[in-house]
Design a protein around this motif. Structure first.
Motif, PDB file in Angstrom:
ATOM      1  N   GLU A 178       0.822  -1.070  -0.099  1.00  0.00           N
ATOM      2  CA  GLU A 178       0.141   0.013  -0.039  1.00  0.00           C
ATOM      3  C   GLU A 178       0.771   1.349  -0.042  1.00  0.00           C
ATOM      4  OE1 GLU A 178      -3.102   0.331   3.030  1.00  0.00           O
ATOM      5  OE2 GLU A 178      -3.519  -1.756   2.902  1.00  0.00           O
ATOM      6  N   TYR A 179       0.380   2.338  -0.808  1.00  0.00           N
ATOM      7  CA  TYR A 179       1.419   3.333  -0.845  1.00  0.00           C
ATOM      8  C   TYR A 179       0.372   4.658  -0.983  1.00  0.00           C
ATOM      9  CZ  TYR A 179       1.587   2.014  -5.903  1.00  0.00           C
ATOM     10  OH  TYR A 179       1.448   1.800  -6.909  1.00  0.00           O
ATOM     11  N   GLU A 180       0.701   5.740  -1.053  1.00  0.00           N
ATOM     12  CA  GLU A 180       0.076   6.922  -1.405  1.00  0.00           C
ATOM     13  C   GLU A 180       0.707   7.386  -2.711  1.00  0.00           C
ATOM     14  OE1 GLU A 180       0.761   9.349   2.117  1.00  0.00           O
ATOM     15  OE2 GLU A 180      -0.511   8.614   3.206  1.00  0.00           O
ATOM     16  N   GLN A 181      -0.029   8.277  -3.107  1.00  0.00           N
ATOM     17  CA  GLN A 181       0.602   9.104  -4.600  1.00  0.00           C
ATOM     18  C   GLN A 181       0.985  10.404  -4.372  1.00  0.00           C
ATOM     19  OE1 GLN A 181      -0.973   8.006  -8.350  1.00  0.00           O
ATOM     20  NE2 GLN A 181      -1.989   6.152  -7.298  1.00  0.00           N
ATOM     21  N   GLY A 182       2.119  10.889  -4.543  1.00  0.00           N
ATOM     22  CA  GLY A 182       2.767  12.103  -4.549  1.00  0.00           C
ATOM     23  C   GLY A 182       2.626  12.831  -5.972  1.00  0.00           C
ATOM     24  N   VAL A 183       3.307  14.020  -5.954  1.00  0.00           N
ATOM     25  CA  VAL A 183       3.294  14.770  -7.171  1.00  0.00           C
ATOM     26  C   VAL A 183       3.800  13.807  -8.280  1.00  0.00           C
ATOM     27  CG1 VAL A 183       5.771  15.558  -6.954  1.00  0.00           C
ATOM     28  CG2 VAL A 183       4.043  16.880  -8.329  1.00  0.00           C
ATOM     29  N   GLY A 184       3.025  13.940  -9.419  1.00  0.00           N
ATOM     30  CA  GLY A 184       3.353  12.960 -10.911  1.00  0.00           C
ATOM     31  C   GLY A 184       3.035  11.605 -10.540  1.00  0.00           C
ATOM     32  N   GLY A 185       2.220  11.443  -9.473  1.00  0.00           N
ATOM     33  CA  GLY A 185       1.611  10.126  -9.408  1.00  0.00           C
ATOM     34  C   GLY A 185       3.020   9.067  -8.476  1.00  0.00           C
TER      35      GLY A 185
END
Length: 165
Positions: A104-111
């Motif tokens: 599981e991970y979050e998405q930052g700038v540019g995915g």
């Protein structure tokens, strides 16, 4: 101390062992391929460069198949691992398998993938790359970051370590 030179075939191993006497944190650098697939690898050659503008530096071996993908990406993230994330470090140090399978991970700038539970996370614009011997050196602008009060995963003398106190 005995002065070491680069005059014999064991020099590279001795040099690497000497460099291992500098304790480092462990990071996983993540990005997206042009096709949108997440990529990542374990890196301990990470450091700050400047506060104004906010810049970081890390390096990547020329031998890695993912090198051109990291050179070409617009953004990437530096996930600074906490002491309970050694498995994550080992997963992304491996050259086989789907490293993101089941994560599981979050998405930052540019995915870019951002892992939960890290000590710190830096979202970076891929701005400057330099040839550096058998590595590519990345110097990049930090466009976002966060941190948690967690103890770091350390690497020293070829093994994972923990802070003593």
């Amino acid at each position: 101390m005995t002065q070491q030179t680069f005059s014999d075939e064991d020099a590279a191993r001795r040099f690497r062992n000497a460099l291992g006497m500098f304790a480092t944190g462990i990071t996983v650098v993540t990005a997206r391929t042009p096709a949108g697939e997440p990529i990542g690898l374990t890196v301990n050659s990470f450091n700050s460069v400047s506060l104004d503008p906010p810049l970081i530096v890390w390096s990547l071996s020329n031998d890695l198949p993912s090198r051109p993908l990291f050179e070409a990406c617009e953004y990437y993230a530096i996930n600074v691992l906490a002491e309970d994330q050694a498995e994550l470090s080992q997963r992304f140090a491996s050259r086989t398998g789907d490293r993101f399978s089941g994560l599981e991970y979050e998405q930052g700038v540019g995915g870019v993938p951002l892992f939960k539970g890290c000590c710190a996370r830096f979202e970076c614009r891929n701005t400057v790359r330099h040839a550096g011997g058998d590595h590519v050196v990345f110097i990049s602008e930090v466009v976002g970051f966060d941190r948690e009060e967690r103890l770091p995963l350390l690497y020293f003398s070829g093994a994972y370590r923990r802070l003593g106190g």
